[in-house]
Motif scaffolding. Structure first.
Motif, PDB file in Angstrom:
ATOM      1  N   VAL A 159      -7.540  -4.228   1.374  1.00 51.43           N
ATOM      2  CA  VAL A 159      -7.381  -3.202   0.341  1.00 51.43           C
ATOM      3  C   VAL A 159      -6.316  -3.624  -0.675  1.00 51.43           C
ATOM      4  O   VAL A 159      -6.507  -3.513  -1.887  1.00 51.43           O
ATOM      5  CB  VAL A 159      -7.015  -1.845   0.983  1.00 51.43           C
ATOM      6  N   GLY A 206       0.807  -1.215   0.000  1.00 51.90           N
ATOM      7  CA  GLY A 206       0.000   0.000   0.000  1.00 51.90           C
ATOM      8  C   GLY A 206       0.835   1.256   0.000  1.00 51.90           C
ATOM      9  O   GLY A 206       0.476   2.259  -0.625  1.00 51.90           O
ATOM     10  N   LEU A 261      -8.881   3.229  -3.450  1.00 50.10           N
ATOM     11  CA  LEU A 261      -8.208   2.195  -2.662  1.00 50.10           C
ATOM     12  C   LEU A 261      -6.697   2.426  -2.622  1.00 50.10           C
ATOM     13  O   LEU A 261      -6.055   2.260  -1.579  1.00 50.10           O
ATOM     14  CB  LEU A 261      -8.517   0.815  -3.250  1.00 50.10           C
ATOM     15  N   GLY A 293      -4.744   3.223   0.838  1.00 49.84           N
ATOM     16  CA  GLY A 293      -3.647   2.342   1.231  1.00 49.84           C
ATOM     17  C   GLY A 293      -2.373   3.112   1.515  1.00 49.84           C
ATOM     18  O   GLY A 293      -1.693   2.865   2.522  1.00 49.84           O
ATOM     19  N   GLN A 339      -5.806  -2.986   5.602  1.00 46.42           N
ATOM     20  CA  GLN A 339      -4.829  -2.823   4.524  1.00 46.42           C
ATOM     21  C   GLN A 339      -4.671  -4.112   3.725  1.00 46.42           C
ATOM     22  O   GLN A 339      -4.469  -4.076   2.508  1.00 46.42           O
ATOM     23  CB  GLN A 339      -3.477  -2.411   5.100  1.00 46.42           C
TER      24      GLN A 339
END
Length: 443
Positions: free
Chosen positions: A148, A16, A271, A275, A145
């Motif tokens: 995601v 992320g 997203l 992230g 996370q």
């Protein structure tokens, strides 16, 4: 920290952090700058990210502490170096957050037909959501996370897969229409896409077993990021041609599924942004608390600096500054990406400081030490390419040093972070401060 971050959660946090908003628009910008030769820039930066990631993983495994890169600078070069690096990083995070959120906000506004007010609302909402995620235990943030990162990876892989049948190899010639020097210009643009490895250190103390889990999580993250970046970059060049639009991901999905797929890009953008900001808020808040613990920032911020604790005061400062910068940009009618040069300069400065510290802290001659040497050479070249943009983070660094000098004549001694369990093949048996000092001096 008992029941801390797992390997999968840690890998998701790293993915992320690195696979952020850059993948939304940078493939098109790089293609317009260097043509198909931009693929060389992508491949070079993917290759250079391997030793850089290994360097920060080795530092995090050996010196797990919320101070991250500031702690490494202190152990290698002293308190003032730590303060300078810490202030530059900590204060850049809330300034860069509106820029990152603004990328997603622009996609959402475009998909919904909204205007500047819609984009502003989305920017504020993303910052607020990431603040809420980090208000609670990092395991909650890590779990979110993980979900995601999984969705992001799937959507990007689908975008590439459905676009590949439309590849036209004629788009690959001429390969360098703007000359080979343009590859360097493209690489300078792509630095934003590869920032994120430096925040790994601030989360190192939150792993269940830092020495075992950090290298594993890093290996997974490097593989995922490399494959997805190269896939999106190749599809952008070979499917969309020499003049791709500003939203290549959207165009790739449309090639496979039709116009109905275009709004999906807004979901991807959201997203990716959530992230990236989520990880930087997590790492930055811990760095601020650790700096305060060590006397480099107001002591009020030190609460939550211990492993497994939540540095809510430090988080509040970051979020407040981020919202303030967002409001200022809106009032001045400036785009959110107006602050990007500050972030780029900070990343270049941090990589030089972190890799230089690694050469002193890691055992000389090991694979990690050589990775640090390669990374330092690349970081110095990046710093030179950054040019005047490095002046802003240097100003923040100087402000931190001045504050510590004026604050009081004798700041309290910094608390030494507890090292990870020693590896027989890499670390000496001695673990006391004197032993570490002697080890640092021999390098």
């Amino acid at each position: 920290m008992k029941n801390g971050l797992s390997v999968s959660q840690g890998a998701a946090l790293m993915v992320g952090a690195v696979l952020g908003t850059g993948v939304i628009s940078l493939p098109a910008l790089a293609t317009r700058t260097a043509g198909p030769a931009s693929l060389v820039a992508w491949a070079a930066l993917v290759a250079l990210s391997v030793p850089l990631a290994v360097t920060f993983a080795a530092l995090g495994a050996r010196h797990p502490d919320g101070g991250g890169i500031a702690t490494y600078a202190r152990l290698a070069f002293g308190d003032r170096a730590s303060t300078a690096v810490g202030w530059a990083f900590y204060l850049t995070i809330p300034v860069g957050a509106p820029a990152a959120a603004g990328f997603a906000a622009a996609y959402v506004a475009d998909a919904t037909g909204g205007g500047p007010r819609t984009a502003l609302g989305v920017t504020v909402a993303v910052i607020a959501l990431c603040a809420v995620l980090n208000w609670y235990d990092l395991r909650l943030s890590g779990t979110v996370q993980l979900a995601v990162a999984g969705v992001i990876a799937l959507l990007l892989a689908v975008a590439v897969a459905v676009a590949l049948p439309h590849v036209q190899l004629t788009y690959l010639a001429p390969f360098a229409p703007h000359g080979w020097a343009a590859v360097g210009s493209a690489a300078a643009l792509l630095v934003w896409a590869f920032a994120g490895w430096e925040v790994l250190g601030s989360l190192a103390a939150e792993y269940r077993d830092p020495q075992r889990d950090i290298p594993r999580a890093t290996a997974v993250a490097v593989g995922v990021v490399g494959v997805l970046y190269l896939g999106v970059a190749f599809a952008t060049v070979a499917v969309l041609g020499p003049r791709p639009g500003p939203a290549p991901l959207s165009d790739l999905l449309v090639r496979g599924f039709g116009e109905a797929a275009r709004p999906v890009t807004a979901v991807v953008a959201l997203l990716l942004t959530i992230g990236a900001i989520n990880v930087y808020f997590a790492g930055g808040s811990r760095m601020g608390a650790a700096l305060a613990r060590d006397g480099a920032m107001p002591v009020w911020l030190a609460r939550g600096s211990g492993s497994g604790e939540v540095p809510r005061r430090s988080l509040v400062v970051i979020v407040t500054i981020a919202l303030g910068v967002t409001a200022a940009l809106a009032l001045l009618d400036l785009p959110t990406d107006a602050v990007l040069p500050l972030a780029t300069g900070t990343f270049a400065l941090l990589y030089v400081a972190g890799t230089a510290a690694a050469l002193r802290l890691l055992p000389r001659g090991t694979a990690a030490w050589w990775c640090a040497a390669v990374s330092l050479a690349a970081a110095l070249a990046l710093l030179a390419a950054t040019g005047a943009h490095v002046l802003a983070p240097l100003g923040l660094a100087l402000a931190g040093v001045v504050w510590t000098v004026l604050r009081r004549p004798a700041p309290p001694a910094a608390r030494e972070p507890a090292p990870a369990a020693p590896e027989p093949a890499l670390t000496a048996p001695a673990a006391g401060p004197a032993s570490r000092s002697r080890a640092g001096s021999t390098t």
